[in-house]
Design an enzyme around this catalytic site. Structure first.
Site, PDB file in Angstrom:
ATOM      1  N   HIS A 121       0.866  -1.183   0.000  1.00 17.16           N
ATOM      2  CA  HIS A 121       0.000   0.000   0.000  1.00 17.16           C
ATOM      3  C   HIS A 121       0.900   1.231   0.000  1.00 17.16           C
ATOM      4  O   HIS A 121       2.031   1.190   0.493  1.00 17.16           O
ATOM      5  CB  HIS A 121      -0.867  -0.037   1.266  1.00 17.16           C
ATOM      6  CG  HIS A 121      -1.951   0.988   1.323  1.00 17.16           C
ATOM      7  ND1 HIS A 121      -1.707   2.306   1.645  1.00 17.16           N
ATOM      8  CD2 HIS A 121      -3.294   0.880   1.136  1.00 17.16           C
ATOM      9  CE1 HIS A 121      -2.851   2.964   1.650  1.00 17.16           C
ATOM     10  NE2 HIS A 121      -3.834   2.130   1.330  1.00 17.16           N
ATOM     11  N   ASP A 198       3.162  -4.283   8.034  1.00 17.66           N
ATOM     12  CA  ASP A 198       1.910  -3.548   7.848  1.00 17.66           C
ATOM     13  C   ASP A 198       0.777  -4.559   8.032  1.00 17.66           C
ATOM     14  O   ASP A 198       0.505  -5.381   7.159  1.00 17.66           O
ATOM     15  CB  ASP A 198       1.875  -2.945   6.445  1.00 17.66           C
ATOM     16  CG  ASP A 198       0.539  -2.309   6.089  1.00 17.66           C
ATOM     17  OD1 ASP A 198      -0.409  -2.408   6.896  1.00 17.66           O
ATOM     18  OD2 ASP A 198       0.436  -1.730   4.994  1.00 17.66           O
ATOM     19  N   GLN A 201      -4.382  -5.288   6.928  1.00 14.24           N
ATOM     20  CA  GLN A 201      -5.256  -6.354   6.464  1.00 14.24           C
ATOM     21  C   GLN A 201      -5.034  -7.653   7.237  1.00 14.24           C
ATOM     22  O   GLN A 201      -5.825  -8.594   7.116  1.00 14.24           O
ATOM     23  CB  GLN A 201      -5.012  -6.616   4.962  1.00 14.24           C
ATOM     24  CG  GLN A 201      -5.178  -5.411   4.067  1.00 14.24           C
ATOM     25  CD  GLN A 201      -6.593  -4.869   4.051  1.00 14.24           C
ATOM     26  OE1 GLN A 201      -7.555  -5.592   4.292  1.00 14.24           O
ATOM     27  NE2 GLN A 201      -6.743  -3.583   3.751  1.00 14.24           N
TER      28      GLN A 201
END
Length: 408
Positions: A121, A198, A201
């Protein structure tokens, strides 16, 4: 897991859109909020609204207890060693930027390398671009296999003595790829590199154990896991956070302030300058209670079952391309395009049927170039979705294809 009964706990899903019952398939962008979370936020504002840590009156004490209680819930949710390792932020973006600004700029120098992946992202690309520009370090990328999984042979070759930071997503927001982060952490630590994950999700969909993964930083957002917007978490190993400087300065994060110098509070508060996101943290705590009651293992199994069903049904549509790995290597995301139909047109047509999907580059332009497309449509599922939702999606896609086929 009974998704139908879970669905009943989400008031927003009990509505019609364009004359059809809402089918919400955009949870990778943001998830909906169950009654339990709505009530927790409402109760804070109705009964306990006060600033935290500063007052000795009853409301201040109640607010502080709920705020710090939420931190304890986060600690248990990700199995952190201490609440000192749990920093509340505005979300994943702020958490990553905090590490890229505070840790990276203090520890990188010319010749050092930061390695990320093409599936990231933008929030896990741009902060590292800026960090290497500021320090003279180099930004590198791991290679992807044709199916959108990481090329682990390249990972092993790429991580070397010059590698100081590895930053990668737990689960791709576009491809649904589940990365082998524990293995990558082990490879990075052999070279004394730190690893940031990260988890925007990841945390909503799989059980996260930061001690088992042994990552140095893990970042996630509340709004993607049934919590409020504007609240997120930066997990960091205590020894790293102790040696990092704050990136925001002002009230709440200080110990002593003199005319020409100041000292900082201990962890975790030195990274939480100003009035914190009190209601958001309390709502996140309620969301963690909600997900824990369901059980993350059951959520992951539900995701896998629903994703497999979606890929099977969508594959029935001729001219529809699904991007990313096989069903056993991905989470609850199916990104696709219909031949000859722009994804924005696909999403607009589906919306007329009450079906919400995402269309665009999904804040992943480098990955779009790797896929050789300008944009895609994306259906993303969560605890409240059922096979009926997938059937309606497939029916809507068939109508979309037929309509645009007749137009052109």
């Amino acid at each position: 897991m009974d998704a139908r009964s879970i669905r009943e706990q989400f008031p927003i899903l009990h509505q019609e859109v364009n004359g059809h019952p809402l089918v919400y398939l955009d949870s990778s962008a943001t998830s909906h909020k169950p009654i339990k979370v709505l009530e927790a936020v409402d109760a804070y504002y109705r009964n306990d609204n006060s600033n935290v840590h500063r007052g000795v009156h009853t409301l201040g004490t109640r607010a502080t207890d709920k705020y710090e209680g939420a931190r304890e819930k986060v600690q248990q949710f990700i199995n952190a060693r201490s609440t000192k390792e749990v920093i509340f932020t505005r979300g994943t973006t702020t958490a990553i930027n905090t590490v890229a600004h505070s840790y990276a700029r203090a520890n990188l120098e010319p010749g050092d390398e930061v390695i990320i992946t093409p599936m990231e992202h933008h929030s896990n690309i741009i902060p590292w671009q800026q960090a290497v520009k500021a320090t003279g370090a180099t930004l590198k990328y791991f290679e992807l296999n044709e199916d959108g999984t990481l090329n682990m042979e390249d990972v092993k070759k790429s991580i070397g003595p010059q590698t100081k930071i590895v930053a990668l997503t737990h689960i791709s927001n576009v491809l649904g790829t589940i990365n082998p982060i524990k293995e990558i952490v082990e490879l990075a630590h052999r070279q004394n590199a730190v690893v940031l994950v990260d988890g925007a999700q990841g945390a909503p969909h799989v059980k996260v154990d930061v001690k088992d993964i042994d990552c140095d930083f893990y970042c996630f957002s509340g709004h993607k896991m049934c919590g409020p917007t504007g609240i997120g978490v930066l997990y960091g190993k205590q020894e790293l956070l102790e040696n990092m400087e704050p990136v925001e300065f002002g009230g709440e994060m200080i110990d002593f302030v003199h005319l020409y110098d100041s000292t900082w509070k201990e962890l975790p508060w030195k990274f939480e300058g100003g009035t914190p996101i009190i209601a958001g943290a309390i709502g996140l705590g309620a969301a963690i209670d909600f997900l824990t009651e369901i059980c993350l293992d059951k959520i992951e199994a539900h995701d896998q079952k629903l994703t497999a069903y979606a890929m099977e049904r969508m594959s029935e549509i001729e001219g529809l391309t699904i991007y990313g790995p096989s069903k056993d290597k991905r989470s609850a995301v199916v990104t696709f395009n219909i031949d000859g139909v722009h994804p924005h047109d696909t999403a607009t047509a589906l919306d007329t049927e009450g079906i919400a999907v995402r269309a665009g580059h999904h804040c992943a332009q480098p990955l779009m170039r790797w896929l050789d497309v300008t944009a895609t449509a994306r259906a993303s599922m969560y605890v409240y979705n059922t096979e009926d939702d997938i059937d309606k999606l497939v029916s809507g896609l068939a109508k979309t294809k037929e309509f645009f086929g007749n137009v052109f």
